[in-house]
Design a protein around this motif. Structure first.
Motif, mmCIF file in Angstrom:
data_model
loop_
_atom_site.group_PDB
_atom_site.id
_atom_site.type_symbol
_atom_site.label_atom_id
_atom_site.label_comp_id
_atom_site.label_asym_id
_atom_site.label_seq_id
_atom_site.Cartn_x
_atom_site.Cartn_y
_atom_site.Cartn_z
ATOM 1 N N LEU A 135 9.239 1.175 2.120
ATOM 2 C CA LEU A 135 8.247 2.048 1.473
ATOM 3 C C LEU A 135 8.743 2.516 0.098
ATOM 4 C CD1 LEU A 135 6.736 4.224 4.377
ATOM 5 C CD2 LEU A 135 6.032 1.988 3.530
ATOM 6 N N VAL A 136 10.047 2.767 -0.005
ATOM 7 C CA VAL A 136 10.595 3.169 -1.312
ATOM 8 C C VAL A 136 10.494 1.990 -2.296
ATOM 9 C CG1 VAL A 136 12.728 3.828 -2.528
ATOM 10 C CG2 VAL A 136 12.110 4.961 -0.374
ATOM 11 N N GLY A 137 10.777 0.780 -1.797
ATOM 12 C CA GLY A 137 10.680 -0.419 -2.650
ATOM 13 C C GLY A 137 9.252 -0.638 -3.137
ATOM 14 N N ILE A 138 8.287 -0.417 -2.252
ATOM 15 C CA ILE A 138 6.875 -0.593 -2.642
ATOM 16 C C ILE A 138 6.508 0.442 -3.711
ATOM 17 C CG2 ILE A 138 4.474 -0.377 -1.825
ATOM 18 C CD1 ILE A 138 5.417 -1.527 0.883
ATOM 19 N N PHE A 139 6.943 1.678 -3.494
ATOM 20 C CA PHE A 139 6.642 2.737 -4.480
ATOM 21 C C PHE A 139 7.243 2.362 -5.842
ATOM 22 C CE2 PHE A 139 6.694 6.736 -6.636
ATOM 23 C CZ PHE A 139 5.724 7.534 -6.046
ATOM 24 N N ALA A 140 8.515 1.911 -5.803
ATOM 25 C CA ALA A 140 9.207 1.554 -7.051
ATOM 26 C C ALA A 140 8.471 0.415 -7.766
ATOM 27 C CB ALA A 140 10.645 1.144 -6.740
ATOM 28 N N ALA A 141 8.122 -0.617 -6.996
ATOM 29 C CA ALA A 141 7.505 -1.791 -7.615
ATOM 30 C C ALA A 141 6.130 -1.449 -8.192
ATOM 31 C CB ALA A 141 7.386 -2.910 -6.588
ATOM 32 N N LEU A 142 5.351 -0.662 -7.450
ATOM 33 C CA LEU A 142 4.007 -0.320 -7.942
ATOM 34 C C LEU A 142 4.088 0.485 -9.236
ATOM 35 C CD1 LEU A 142 2.154 0.698 -4.652
ATOM 36 C CD2 LEU A 142 1.545 -1.215 -6.159
ATOM 37 N N ASN A 143 5.148 1.286 -9.355
ATOM 38 C CA ASN A 143 5.283 2.157 -10.524
ATOM 39 C C ASN A 143 6.146 1.542 -11.606
ATOM 40 O OD1 ASN A 143 4.121 4.540 -11.140
ATOM 41 N ND2 ASN A 143 5.397 5.786 -9.782
ATOM 42 N N ASP A 144 6.673 0.316 -11.322
ATOM 43 C CA ASP A 144 7.546 -0.355 -12.271
ATOM 44 C C ASP A 144 8.793 0.458 -12.602
ATOM 45 O OD1 ASP A 144 7.786 -2.738 -13.364
ATOM 46 O OD2 ASP A 144 6.055 -2.590 -14.713
ATOM 47 N N ILE A 145 9.380 1.069 -11.591
ATOM 48 C CA ILE A 145 10.624 1.819 -11.773
ATOM 49 C C ILE A 145 11.617 1.351 -10.703
ATOM 50 C CG2 ILE A 145 9.568 3.887 -12.827
ATOM 51 C CD1 ILE A 145 9.538 5.208 -10.098
ATOM 52 N N PHE A 162 5.725 12.003 1.563
ATOM 53 C CA PHE A 162 5.895 10.800 0.748
ATOM 54 C C PHE A 162 4.758 9.798 0.964
ATOM 55 C CE2 PHE A 162 7.905 6.574 -0.072
ATOM 56 C CZ PHE A 162 8.120 6.745 -1.425
ATOM 57 N N LYS A 163 4.302 9.669 2.226
ATOM 58 C CA LYS A 163 3.261 8.663 2.498
ATOM 59 C C LYS A 163 1.968 8.933 1.719
ATOM 60 C CE LYS A 163 4.509 6.824 7.043
ATOM 61 N NZ LYS A 163 4.127 6.901 8.468
ATOM 62 N N PRO A 164 1.477 10.186 1.659
ATOM 63 C CA PRO A 164 0.269 10.409 0.858
ATOM 64 C C PRO A 164 0.485 10.100 -0.630
ATOM 65 C CG PRO A 164 0.645 12.270 2.334
ATOM 66 C CD PRO A 164 1.849 11.389 2.435
ATOM 67 N N ALA A 165 1.695 10.377 -1.144
ATOM 68 C CA ALA A 165 1.964 10.069 -2.558
ATOM 69 C C ALA A 165 1.939 8.554 -2.761
ATOM 70 C CB ALA A 165 3.316 10.643 -2.970
ATOM 71 N N LEU A 166 2.516 7.817 -1.798
ATOM 72 C CA LEU A 166 2.519 6.354 -1.886
ATOM 73 C C LEU A 166 1.097 5.803 -1.768
ATOM 74 C CD1 LEU A 166 3.947 3.618 -1.956
ATOM 75 C CD2 LEU A 166 4.402 3.833 0.492
ATOM 76 N N ALA A 167 0.315 6.394 -0.849
ATOM 77 C CA ALA A 167 -1.066 5.922 -0.668
ATOM 78 C C ALA A 167 -1.863 6.138 -1.966
ATOM 79 C CB ALA A 167 -1.726 6.655 0.500
ATOM 80 N N ASP A 168 -1.702 7.297 -2.594
ATOM 81 C CA ASP A 168 -2.432 7.559 -3.852
ATOM 82 C C ASP A 168 -2.054 6.542 -4.915
ATOM 83 O OD1 ASP A 168 -3.655 9.686 -2.730
ATOM 84 O OD2 ASP A 168 -2.431 11.236 -3.710
ATOM 85 N N LEU A 169 -0.748 6.262 -4.985
ATOM 86 C CA LEU A 169 -0.275 5.309 -6.000
ATOM 87 C C LEU A 169 -0.836 3.911 -5.721
ATOM 88 C CD1 LEU A 169 1.637 4.648 -8.380
ATOM 89 C CD2 LEU A 169 3.462 4.303 -6.695
ATOM 90 N N ALA A 170 -0.789 3.498 -4.444
ATOM 91 C CA ALA A 170 -1.272 2.151 -4.092
ATOM 92 C C ALA A 170 -2.767 2.031 -4.413
ATOM 93 C CB ALA A 170 -1.006 1.870 -2.613
ATOM 94 N N VAL A 171 -3.520 3.071 -4.090
ATOM 95 C CA VAL A 171 -4.967 3.019 -4.373
ATOM 96 C C VAL A 171 -5.197 2.957 -5.883
ATOM 97 C CG1 VAL A 171 -7.114 4.352 -4.241
ATOM 98 C CG2 VAL A 171 -5.645 4.152 -2.219
ATOM 99 N N GLU A 172 -4.449 3.764 -6.619
ATOM 100 C CA GLU A 172 -4.626 3.792 -8.085
ATOM 101 C C GLU A 172 -4.364 2.409 -8.692
ATOM 102 O OE1 GLU A 172 -1.923 6.604 -10.006
ATOM 103 O OE2 GLU A 172 -1.883 5.216 -11.723
ATOM 104 N N LYS A 173 -3.319 1.719 -8.186
ATOM 105 C CA LYS A 173 -2.961 0.423 -8.780
ATOM 106 C C LYS A 173 -3.825 -0.719 -8.255
ATOM 107 C CE LYS A 173 0.635 2.005 -11.055
ATOM 108 N NZ LYS A 173 0.779 2.016 -12.491
ATOM 109 N N LEU A 174 -4.203 -0.649 -6.967
ATOM 110 C CA LEU A 174 -4.878 -1.812 -6.369
ATOM 111 C C LEU A 174 -6.396 -1.761 -6.456
ATOM 112 C CD1 LEU A 174 -2.675 -2.347 -3.175
ATOM 113 C CD2 LEU A 174 -2.453 -3.437 -5.404
ATOM 114 N N ALA A 175 -6.970 -0.535 -6.471
ATOM 115 C CA ALA A 175 -8.445 -0.448 -6.443
ATOM 116 C C ALA A 175 -9.093 -1.180 -7.623
ATOM 117 C CB ALA A 175 -8.889 1.015 -6.378
ATOM 118 N N PRO A 176 -8.584 -1.035 -8.862
ATOM 119 C CA PRO A 176 -9.229 -1.759 -9.971
ATOM 120 C C PRO A 176 -9.147 -3.277 -9.793
ATOM 121 C CG PRO A 176 -7.646 -0.125 -10.795
ATOM 122 C CD PRO A 176 -7.468 -0.192 -9.313
ATOM 123 N N ILE A 177 -8.041 -3.752 -9.219
ATOM 124 C CA ILE A 177 -7.905 -5.213 -9.019
ATOM 125 C C ILE A 177 -8.909 -5.675 -7.963
ATOM 126 C CG2 ILE A 177 -6.334 -7.056 -8.270
ATOM 127 C CD1 ILE A 177 -4.044 -5.328 -9.351
#
Ligand code: AQP
Length: 355
Positions: free
Chosen positions: A268-278, A295-310
């Protein structure tokens, strides 16, 4: 390093739902590499049929992967996007490579062992020789770099072995025809026809694991849909899958060393890092000490922000099958010209009379 003109090639199989692992491990890298390289990206439908595919679903998936490429930001005009079966030179070169590769080399491929499972006698011959077709995909363009996830590392090593054996077996003929390129192999400068292609496997997302089991990679063929985030999942489904992701009861550590022995947390930390490019360090510097309930809600928000437009763009592009088909047909024509130049040389090198 070799002296071939840098060229990037990679492929994705149209075998079902594209997931976050495919996106972070491969497609996102494809997009980034367009800035610095000429790139050829292929929907590898001939690889897909090494296991049974319903023909109608295969066509739909081929268009869907193409739509995912375009929606993620691949520029099919500047670069090349096509489906593998349009360019018959891949199959022709694969046959020649079947005669170069050794049974022992292919028998050691772990992906074949995993995919064939216990019933090896019943696996298709195509599944066994999959890596020689992959070598042909890459070398038909004499590609120098291949961005892939960690699971493809062994196949890339085999591609190098095939290139090296071809260069050695036909070294005199390559020199006689004057079609070789000088390259560095170890301490030596040698003349060869095919480059020793480099895999590009780096960053925090080279192997995204299943959300249900931190010891298995996220995969299209996992029977549990909760194990993966599909590129087509909506915001609610993404949040639900992350909420249900398996974790341990500890809080997040403040440094990556604290993730050792905690595969689900690490994932989950790796996914967060990769989605945020850090880096994972950066994620833990900010979120160390957090419970998964935060942490999970923060990760979910980030994943939605990055993936929804795609996902939205994928839906829009997939809705226009004629447009998608025209991209594939244009890309196939351009890829075919390059591959035919290679095959002309290869036929002459191998002594296959033409014309
Ligand atoms: N879990 C993953 N993490 C990082 N990268 C991954 N890739 C696949 N899974 C992960 C990378 O995605 C690219 C395309 O893969 P593919 O569809 O051609 O084949 P695959 O590796 O067999 O993908 P799947 O999803 O695991 O499919 P199934 O379930 O059919 O085996 C490759 O670069 C791959 O490394």
């Amino acid at each position: 390093m070799n002296d071939f003109n840098p060229l990037v090639f990679s492929g994705v199989q149209p075998t079902g739902n594209l997931h976050l692992g495919n996106y972070l491990g491969a497609i996102r890298k494809f997009v980034a590499l367009q800035q610095s390289h000429n790139c050829i990206y292929c929907v590898v439908d001939l690889h897909a049929i090494t296991t049974w595919q319903d023909p109608t679903e295969l066509m739909t998936s081929t268009r869907e992967v193409t739509a995912a490429f375009l929606a993620s930001g691949i520029d099919a005009k500047k670069h090349i996007v096509f489906n593998q079966s349009r360019v018959h030179q891949h199959s022709e070169l694969a046959w020649i490579f079947n005669c170069i590769a050794r049974m022992g080399w292919l028998s050691r491929m772990t992906q074949f062992k995993e995919k064939a499972g216990k019933d090896r006698e019943n696996a298709s011959v195509g599944l066994f020789s999959y890596p020689t077709l992959m070598a042909a995909d890459i070398l038909a363009y004499r590609a120098t770099h291949v961005p892939v996830g960690d699971d493809q590392k062994q196949h890339l090593e085999l591609t190098r072995d095939i290139a090296q054996k071809f260069n050695n077996d036909f070294s005199e003929r390559i020199a006689e025809l004057g079609v070789g390129v000088e390259m560095q192999v170890g301490d030596e400068r040698v003349n060869g026809y095919f480059p020793l292609t480099e895999p590009l496997i780096e960053g925090p997302a080279t192997r995204i694991m299943s959300l249900r089991d931190g010891s298995k990679k996220m995969s299209k063929s996992d029977p549990s849909d909760l194990s993966r985030i599909n590129l087509t999942d909506d915001a609610d489904l993404i949040s639900k899958k992350i909420r249900k992701a398996r974790t341990d009861p500890e809080a997040l550590p403040s440094e990556p060393a604290g993730l050792e022995g905690r595969p689900e947390a690490d994932n989950l930390v790796g996914i967060f890092a990769a989605l945020n490019d850090i880096s994972k360090e950066d994620v833990l510097a900010e979120h160390g000490g957090w419970q998964f309930s935060q942490f999970k809600p923060a990760l979910a928000d980030l994943a939605v922000e990055k993936l929804a437009p795609i996902a939205a763009e994928m839906r829009r592009i997939s809705g226009d099958a004629d447009y998608v088909d025209s991209v594939l047909s244009d890309g196939g024509a351009r890829a075919g010209e390059i591959a035919e130049r290679t095959l002309k040389d290869v036929r002459s090198i191998a002594g296959l009379l033409q014309g």
